[in-house]
Design a protein around this motif. Sequence first.
Motif, mmCIF file in Angstrom:
data_model
loop_
_atom_site.group_PDB
_atom_site.id
_atom_site.type_symbol
_atom_site.label_atom_id
_atom_site.label_comp_id
_atom_site.label_asym_id
_atom_site.label_seq_id
_atom_site.Cartn_x
_atom_site.Cartn_y
_atom_site.Cartn_z
ATOM 1 N N PHE A 105 -83.485 20.117 -45.440
ATOM 2 C CA PHE A 105 -84.641 19.928 -45.076
ATOM 3 C C PHE A 105 -85.374 18.122 -45.754
ATOM 4 O O PHE A 105 -85.737 17.412 -45.411
ATOM 5 C CB PHE A 105 -85.339 20.796 -45.355
ATOM 6 N N ARG A 106 -85.067 18.219 -47.424
ATOM 7 C CA ARG A 106 -85.165 17.409 -47.481
ATOM 8 C C ARG A 106 -84.729 16.197 -47.483
ATOM 9 O O ARG A 106 -85.497 14.803 -47.066
ATOM 10 C CB ARG A 106 -84.967 17.307 -48.909
ATOM 11 N N ALA A 107 -83.495 16.046 -46.901
ATOM 12 C CA ALA A 107 -82.781 15.132 -46.807
ATOM 13 C C ALA A 107 -83.875 14.562 -45.290
ATOM 14 O O ALA A 107 -83.524 12.822 -44.489
ATOM 15 C CB ALA A 107 -81.385 15.105 -46.505
ATOM 16 N N ILE A 108 -83.456 15.595 -44.414
ATOM 17 C CA ILE A 108 -84.083 15.729 -42.991
ATOM 18 C C ILE A 108 -85.908 14.735 -43.040
ATOM 19 O O ILE A 108 -85.935 13.809 -42.581
ATOM 20 C CB ILE A 108 -84.845 16.223 -41.438
ATOM 21 N N SER A 109 -86.692 15.272 -43.805
ATOM 22 C CA SER A 109 -88.777 14.561 -43.950
ATOM 23 C C SER A 109 -88.077 13.393 -44.934
ATOM 24 O O SER A 109 -88.650 12.966 -44.984
ATOM 25 C CB SER A 109 -88.777 15.972 -44.410
ATOM 26 N N GLU A 110 -87.491 12.880 -45.254
ATOM 27 C CA GLU A 110 -86.903 12.116 -46.890
ATOM 28 C C GLU A 110 -88.168 12.611 -47.554
ATOM 29 O O GLU A 110 -88.733 11.273 -48.323
ATOM 30 C CB GLU A 110 -87.580 10.592 -45.675
ATOM 31 N N ALA A 111 -88.154 13.780 -48.247
ATOM 32 C CA ALA A 111 -88.931 14.031 -49.417
ATOM 33 C C ALA A 111 -87.827 14.098 -50.390
ATOM 34 O O ALA A 111 -86.833 13.704 -50.225
ATOM 35 C CB ALA A 111 -89.796 15.496 -49.327
ATOM 36 N N SER A 112 -88.182 13.525 -51.512
ATOM 37 C CA SER A 112 -87.836 13.510 -52.353
ATOM 38 C C SER A 112 -87.344 15.486 -53.495
ATOM 39 O O SER A 112 -86.339 15.216 -53.549
ATOM 40 C CB SER A 112 -89.245 13.454 -53.610
ATOM 41 N N ASP A 113 -88.091 16.226 -53.310
ATOM 42 C CA ASP A 113 -87.327 17.191 -53.773
ATOM 43 C C ASP A 113 -87.939 18.318 -52.521
ATOM 44 O O ASP A 113 -89.731 17.976 -52.386
ATOM 45 C CB ASP A 113 -87.842 16.929 -55.503
ATOM 46 N N ILE A 114 -87.445 19.576 -52.368
ATOM 47 C CA ILE A 114 -88.146 20.598 -51.774
ATOM 48 C C ILE A 114 -87.781 21.924 -53.276
ATOM 49 O O ILE A 114 -86.582 22.108 -53.084
ATOM 50 C CB ILE A 114 -87.967 20.541 -50.389
ATOM 51 N N TYR A 115 -88.769 22.179 -53.346
ATOM 52 C CA TYR A 115 -88.415 23.671 -54.583
ATOM 53 C C TYR A 115 -89.018 24.702 -54.156
ATOM 54 O O TYR A 115 -90.261 24.466 -53.547
ATOM 55 C CB TYR A 115 -87.617 23.388 -55.466
#
Length: 663
Positions: A105-115
């Motif tokens: 999901f992080r890669a798709i959304s270009e977020a830094s981190d998801i936790y």
Amino acid sequence: MNQSTHLSSSLPTARRQPLLLLLLALLLALSLWPITQSVWNKELQQLQEQTHNELLLHVTGLRGKLAQYEYLAQLLTEKEDLRPLLLAPNAAENWQQLNQRLDRFRAISEASDIYLMDAQGWTLAASNWWRPDSFIGQNFAFRPYFQQAMQGQQGRFFGLGTTSGARGYYFSYPVFDADTPIGVLVVKIEIHAIEEPWRDPLGELLVTDEDGVIFISSRPEWRLLTLQPLEQQRRQHIQHSLQYAGRQLRPLAIEYLAEFDEQSRRVRLSLSREEERDYLMMRYALPELDWTVHIIKDLTPLYRRVLLSGLLTGLIFLALILLALFIDQRRHAQQEKRLWQQQAHRQLQKAHSQLEQRVHERTADLSASNQRLLQEIQRHQKTEAQLRSAQKELIQAAKLALLGEMAASINHEINQPLSALRSYSQNAVTLIERGQLETAQDNLAIILELTDRMAEISAQLRVFSRQSEQKLSCVSLQAACRYALRLYATPLAQGKIHLEQDLPEAELLAWADMVSVEQILVNLISNALHAVQDQPQPWIKISARAANRQQVVLQVWDQGGGIDPAHLDDLFTPFYTRKESGLGLGLSISSRLAQALQGQLSAANHWHGQLSGQGQPSGAVFTLTLPRFDGDPDTPLSPSTRNRSASGTPPQQARSHSSEPSV
Ligand code: ADP
């Protein structure tokens, strides 16, 4: 033009120039200020509008960027069934799968981190599960976004990552079990992703939190500085929340210069120790985030433009002022020139009229003195004529008086020969009657002698009594001598008298009356002949010369023994004679004739031709001095003749006088 007039005309101009310059400079300054002010206002307004637009653009971009992630956490909590995992956390396999999904999901959304965290704040799953500094196992319960989510709401938070130290923005959403939050899902984005498109060479973009801490800035060195110093309480709070990972929050070197309106103000920022710059700072509040977006724009180009326009305006004004001054100066110069010319013209006219006046006066003076001179000449001529006539009358009166006196002697002189004539005539008649012709002839000879004697007396008296009119002319002394000597040719020859003539070859001219000169000369020669008649070697001499430029001298010398010096003064007295048959009139008449000719007759003794000597003189010398005619005889007038002509007698040519002598 005199100095004072010039100064008086130029001084007002000189005094007015600095005043005019001062006024113009004041005008320039006064006009420059509103002009630059209006340029400044206009430029500033433009910049404000432009900056505001840019600000809006950035704000919109920022909002858009955040909006991308705003619902991601909620979406994931609802999509993924996280509740069982949280309720039964020991299934390690499931956790690993979740980790991988979160990373995807992080890669798709270009977020830094998801936790994902449990209700105590421990991280159970994270997209960075594979990294050594993975969040898994870390507790973020102290983070506000966790606390907000645990209260059942969506959480937002900005802060530095406790692990990475990178600036991040956190979106959190609770995982509910029924209505109770049992865990929190967090989506973290990195701020530099937002900053990236904010690069602007002419401006800077800042985002501050509610405390004024700059957490987003296009200038890295300004990050985590504050726009104003923080209060102690706020500082402690921030420290406690570890929002900025315990960093020291120093204030930005900013100085607030002026506030244009609520959104914009002018600030001065120290970019380095040496460099300071002024900026336009505009802000835009994002209340939903408790953020404020600031944009600052360099005012240097605006300053330059205002300065340039001010300079240009000043230059134009200056040029106009100089032009005005030049025109004014020119006008004044022309005016002064005109004034000067008028003044010079007036002075010239004045000088001209003064000159005219002076000439007029001088002419009047001259004509007056001329008039006086003429009157004087006329008076003089009149006096001279009167004098001459008086002299003539006097001479005549003297002659007549003398004639009266002489009457007795004349009577005797005439009567004696008359009675002798009578007796000789009677005798002659008697002798002729008797036939004694020879004796009668002797008597007749005596009669002849007696008549001659009477004729001579008569002639002398006639001359003496005659009131002769002298006619002045140019008289040749040589001609006068020739004439007189011709009369005495016979006596000279008979008496065997040696005649010496010392006459110059060139004509010697006197201004005199020919007849008078001849009369004088005849008298003098007659006396000389008489004086030498008894001399064994009779000698007479006639000489003539120029005495000087004004006079000529005619001398008759003889060798007759001279004159008794005691009688020298008596010679010219009428009737002085030492001759038996003399009348004593010859020299006195001659002297008067000479005086009438402006000349002089004098007598002296000489010693063998020398005027001074000792002993018995050898003879007498009579000197006749006459005015000299110094002009050319062919020329009718000379200066002296002109003077004489003024007396009324025209000059005459020198002539050989051949008329009969009056004597
Ligand atoms: P007059 O010849 O009739 O005497 P003048 O007047 O001519 O009258 O002369 C006056 C006198 O002056 C003479 O009588 C004479 O004594 C003297 N005198 C004139 N000429 C000479 C001369 N050449 N030498 C000496 N005595 C002179």
